[in-house]
Design an enzyme around this catalytic site. Structure first.
Site, PDB file in Angstrom:
ATOM      1  N   PRO A   2      53.352  -9.325   5.253  1.00 25.14           N
ATOM      2  CA  PRO A   2      53.871 -10.004   6.308  1.00 25.14           C
ATOM      3  C   PRO A   2      52.983 -10.040   7.483  1.00 25.14           C
ATOM      4  CG  PRO A   2      55.438  -8.154   5.656  1.00 25.14           C
ATOM      5  CD  PRO A   2      53.998  -7.755   5.078  1.00 25.14           C
ATOM      6  N   GLU A   3      52.810 -11.263   8.106  1.00 25.73           N
ATOM      7  CA  GLU A   3      51.875 -11.636   9.185  1.00 25.73           C
ATOM      8  C   GLU A   3      52.536 -11.487  10.481  1.00 25.73           C
ATOM      9  OE1 GLU A   3      49.516 -14.878   8.471  1.00 25.73           O
ATOM     10  OE2 GLU A   3      50.005 -14.875   6.117  1.00 25.73           O
ATOM     11  N   LYS A  51      50.059  -6.530  12.829  1.00 26.92           N
ATOM     12  CA  LYS A  51      50.954  -6.342  11.964  1.00 26.92           C
ATOM     13  C   LYS A  51      51.501  -4.869  12.185  1.00 26.92           C
ATOM     14  CE  LYS A  51      48.050  -9.455   9.050  1.00 26.92           C
ATOM     15  NZ  LYS A  51      47.352  -9.538   7.553  1.00 26.92           N
ATOM     16  N   ARG A 267      40.958 -12.434  -1.051  1.00 31.86           N
ATOM     17  CA  ARG A 267      42.083 -13.283  -0.751  1.00 31.86           C
ATOM     18  C   ARG A 267      42.287 -14.530  -0.931  1.00 31.86           C
ATOM     19  NH1 ARG A 267      42.786  -8.352  -0.533  1.00 31.86           N
ATOM     20  NH2 ARG A 267      43.547  -7.045   1.161  1.00 31.86           N
TER      21      ARG A 267
END
Length: 278
Positions: A2-3, A51, A267
């Site tokens: 989750p950002e 985060k 990523r």
């Protein structure tokens, strides 16, 4: 993972359920804090920091949590503890206090009206509120926080001129809250290749890029999911992320995808080779 915008919305849900109410249940299911008990203390507030989540309670204590890849906070009426537990139980096991699925529930905070259940939380810490820097002090300015400072974020990004901008943007020490979705959307909107090295980007461009990331996330923070196109319908909400092999919304060329960064920190990135040329 989750950002920052998703964590911001989680903090908002926790505030609505817990702020100003005395805890009637405090159940830490991590060995380090197994004996910690916050019952009788009033929750002051929960804030997001990049985060990370910081839940502050009476007596100068802060509960620090991080969702990492699979974590979530679920809020439900306090009387539904058993029903909620059954849902978590599908992940396996029966935990303490008769709540099924205790192997994935890491923390429960509840008051007379609401309960917040932390599932698969990647981090759980209990620290003095005046020492929150122990857990979040390493972070750069928060894209959605009161400390946002685009100029500082730009200076942080510039510290390693040999890094690609795609790698630098994910470094939470540079600016906090951005992840793979917002990185891709920001770089596409700025017409910057993720493979450009930071040293080839001027300080003014870096500051403008940081400001753009902030503006995009700020505009979407209250939406259920990230939206950068203005159209929240499934498959239409994002400019470039998740659109590999589909036409670029700007120039029509095929969107590319690949990994960026050195193992084990590579990523996924999406970009347009035509209008985000190196």
């Amino acid at each position: 993972m989750p950002e920052g915008d998703a964590v911001y919305r989680t903090a908002k849900r926790l505030r609505e359920a817990l702020d100003g109410r005395m805890l009637t249940r405090s159940d830490f299911r991590v060995p380090r804090y197994a004996t910690a008990d916050l019952r009788g203390r009033t929750v002051l507030t929960t804030i997001s920091r990049g985060k990370h989540l910081l839940t502050r309670v009476e007596g100068g204590l802060t509960v620090h949590t991080h969702l990492r890849m699979d974590g979530t906070w679920r809020v439900s009426p306090a009387g539904q503890a058993g029903q909620a537990g059954q849902a978590y139980g599908r992940a396996g096991g029966r935990g303490r206090s008769g709540v099924p699925g205790g192997d994935v529930v890491r923390l429960i905070l509840a008051n007379a009206r609401w309960q917040a259940v932390g599932i698969k939380l990647g981090m759980v810490d209990l620290v003095p509120t005046d020492r929150e820097d122990r857990v979040v002090g390493h972070l750069g300015p928060d894209l959605l926080g009161p400390d946002w400072d685009a100029a500082l974020a730009a200076r942080n990004l510039a510290r390693d001129p040999g890094r690609t901008i795609g790698e630098a943007l994910l470094d939470q020490r540079d600016l906090a809250g951005i992840g793979t979705i917002w990185r891709a959307e920001t770089l596409w909107a700025a017409r910057l290749s993720p493979w450009r090295t930071v040293g080839t980007i001027t300080p003014d461009e870096l500051e403008a890029l940081a400001g753009l990331a902030h503006d995009l996330m700020e505009a979407s923070k209250d939406a259920p999911l990230p939206v950068t196109t203005g159209d929240a319908r499934p498959g239409r909400s994002l400019l470039v992320y998740g659109r590999a092999h589909r036409p670029c919304r700007r120039c029509g060329a095929e969107i590319s995808s690949g990994d960026i960064g050195a193992q084990p920190y590579e990523r996924l990135i999406y970009w347009c080779r035509a209008c985000q040329a190196d």
